[in-house]
Design a protein around this motif. Structure first.
Motif, mmCIF file in Angstrom:
data_model
loop_
_atom_site.group_PDB
_atom_site.id
_atom_site.type_symbol
_atom_site.label_atom_id
_atom_site.label_comp_id
_atom_site.label_asym_id
_atom_site.label_seq_id
_atom_site.Cartn_x
_atom_site.Cartn_y
_atom_site.Cartn_z
ATOM 1 N N GLY A 122 32.389 33.513 29.033
ATOM 2 C CA GLY A 122 33.825 33.820 29.088
ATOM 3 C C GLY A 122 34.552 32.734 28.322
ATOM 4 N N ASN A 123 35.584 32.157 28.937
ATOM 5 C CA ASN A 123 36.279 31.057 28.252
ATOM 6 C C ASN A 123 35.872 29.697 28.822
ATOM 7 N N LEU A 124 34.733 29.654 29.522
ATOM 8 C CA LEU A 124 34.276 28.394 30.123
ATOM 9 C C LEU A 124 33.119 27.799 29.330
ATOM 10 N N ALA A 126 36.660 41.778 42.238
ATOM 11 C CA ALA A 126 37.174 40.427 42.512
ATOM 12 C C ALA A 126 37.423 39.670 41.204
ATOM 13 N N ARG A 127 36.557 39.900 40.224
ATOM 14 C CA ARG A 127 36.760 39.262 38.909
ATOM 15 C C ARG A 127 38.065 39.764 38.293
ATOM 16 N N GLU A 128 38.247 41.072 38.391
ATOM 17 C CA GLU A 128 39.448 41.702 37.857
ATOM 18 C C GLU A 128 40.701 41.118 38.529
ATOM 19 N N ALA A 129 40.612 40.961 39.835
ATOM 20 C CA ALA A 129 41.778 40.524 40.618
ATOM 21 C C ALA A 129 42.101 39.045 40.412
ATOM 22 N N THR A 130 41.088 38.225 40.165
ATOM 23 C CA THR A 130 41.319 36.764 40.158
ATOM 24 C C THR A 130 41.126 36.109 38.795
ATOM 25 N N GLY A 131 40.392 36.756 37.909
ATOM 26 C CA GLY A 131 40.060 36.113 36.627
ATOM 27 C C GLY A 131 38.855 35.191 36.736
ATOM 28 N N LEU A 132 38.268 35.092 37.933
ATOM 29 C CA LEU A 132 37.051 34.281 38.064
ATOM 30 C C LEU A 132 35.890 35.008 37.376
ATOM 31 N N LEU A 133 34.960 34.253 36.815
ATOM 32 C CA LEU A 133 33.719 34.874 36.344
ATOM 33 C C LEU A 133 32.810 35.063 37.553
ATOM 34 N N ILE A 134 31.743 35.835 37.394
ATOM 35 C CA ILE A 134 30.862 36.034 38.553
ATOM 36 C C ILE A 134 29.408 35.671 38.250
ATOM 37 N N VAL A 135 28.757 35.158 39.300
ATOM 38 C CA VAL A 135 27.324 34.858 39.236
ATOM 39 C C VAL A 135 26.688 35.530 40.448
ATOM 40 N N THR A 136 25.594 36.240 40.206
ATOM 41 C CA THR A 136 24.928 36.917 41.318
ATOM 42 C C THR A 136 23.433 36.996 41.045
ATOM 43 N N GLU A 137 22.673 37.066 42.128
ATOM 44 C CA GLU A 137 21.213 37.004 41.994
ATOM 45 C C GLU A 137 20.612 38.342 41.562
#
Ligand code: PEP
Ligand code: MN
Length: 338
Positions: A86-88, A153-164
């Motif tokens: 993303g932008n990180l 949740a990504r859509e709502a907050t702009g956080l990226l996601i990590v999942t197993e």
């Protein structure tokens, strides 16, 4: 081995070395920098008997990589790897904290956790949709519904996601939703899964196996990298020891050691290492002081009701207080937090 080419050298000289190496049966990884061009050549050393690559035009030096891991080694790549997602940037000056519940349990739980970790300064939301559990009778995750909630949740907050991702069968599904794939500690040496993940164009958090040596862990990273995915983030999450008060023993020694041996970014998961929320903040601070590039921490809006790993999950306000302390440690380490 790595072949360092003279920085003034033309493409034809590089090409000649590549052709020679390929004929000798080596797998090639080319890295063209501004300062110098480096050719990584992986293969049987025996193929080099009677061959002197240093006499070829443009070759500055040939350096053998003595460790069994090659692409993951600091010898192969001197400067630390920065992974862009993303932008990180993970592994750069900024410390990123991945936080959220152990498992995605419901829309309400996840969206609440996401907003709270975001407000406290986390940049990546964690949450398992496929859960590896010790007991077959435990909650195993919401599967695709969990992935949909993470995306919401990504859509709502702009956080990226990590999942197993737990197996090759569900890899295409998980990869469709997530920004970062997580390989759980129990799967660190699932070589078939590692090879499949190597073909996916997404960064990977590779957790250290509970009984894995540092070398075995780096060899697992090598599997992913040799298959073409160089974006591996190593995650120390505690190892088995004789101690039983804590869930595992957080081996913070591994952080400076791995950063010495490898160019890959290293993050720490104090939650699974310690297993008790009370000790997560001090060890998170210690992890940054040891040189970690980031953290992954379990946070639950209501840990008492958590379906998974409640005892090690921080309440959001404790997480926010920890983040404030971490900012100070990061500053001492010459790093910043968003
Ligand atoms: C997790 O992060 O939820 C998890 C299961 O961690 P680990 O694979 O380190 O046990
Ligand atoms: Mn967990």
């Amino acid at each position: 081995m790595i072949i360092v080419m003279d920085h003034r050298v033309g493409d034809d000289k590089i090409e000649a070395v590549l052709v020679r190496l390929e004929r000798l049966g080596f797998q090639i990884h080319l890295s063209r920098g501004v300062e110098r061009t480096i050719i990584g050549a992986i293969g049987e050393r025996g193929h080099l008997i009677g061959v002197d690559l240093e006499v070829m035009p443009g070759v500055e030096k040939v350096v053998p990589i003595l460790q069994p891991y090659k692409l993951a080694s600091r010898t192969f790549k001197e400067e630390g790897t920065v992974i862009r997602v993303g932008n990180l940037e993970i592994g750069g000056d900024t410390i990123h904290v991945m936080a959220g519940p152990c498992a995605v349990e419901s829309r309400e739980q996840l969206l609440c956790a996401a907003q709270m970790v975001k407000d406290a300064g986390a940049t990546i939301l964690r949450g398992g949709a496929f859960k590896p559990r010790t007991s077959p009778y435990s909650f195993h995750g919401l599967e695709e519904e969990g992935l949909e909630l993470l995306a919401e949740a990504r859509e709502a907050t702009g956080l990226l996601i990590v999942t197993e991702v737990m197996d090759a069968r569900t890899l295409p599904l998980v990869a469709r939703y997530t920004d970062i794939l997580q390989i759980g500690a129990r799967n660190m040496q699932n070589f078939f899964l590692l090879r499949e993940i190597a073909k996916v164009d997404k960064p990977v958090v590779l957790k250290r196996g509970p009984s894995a040596t540092i070398e075995e862990w780096l060899m697992a990273a090598e599997y992913i990298m040799s298959g073409g995915n160089y974006n591996v983030i190593l995650c120390e999450r505690g190892i088995r020891s004789f101690e039983s008060y804590t869930r595992n023993t957080l081996d913070l020694t591994s952080v400076p050691v791995v950063k010495y041996l490898s160019h890959l970014p290293v993050i720490v998961d104090p939650s699974h290492a310690i297993g008790k929320w009370r000790f997560v903040p001090p060890m998170a601070k210690a992890a940054l002081a040891a040189g970690a590039d980031g953290l992954i921490v379990e946070v639950h809006p209501n840990p008492v009701e958590a379906l998974c790993d409640g005892p090690q999950s921080l309440m959001p306000e404790k997480f926010a207080a920890m983040m404030n302390d971490l900012r100070q440690v990061a500053a001492v380490m010459g790093r910043r937090m968003p």
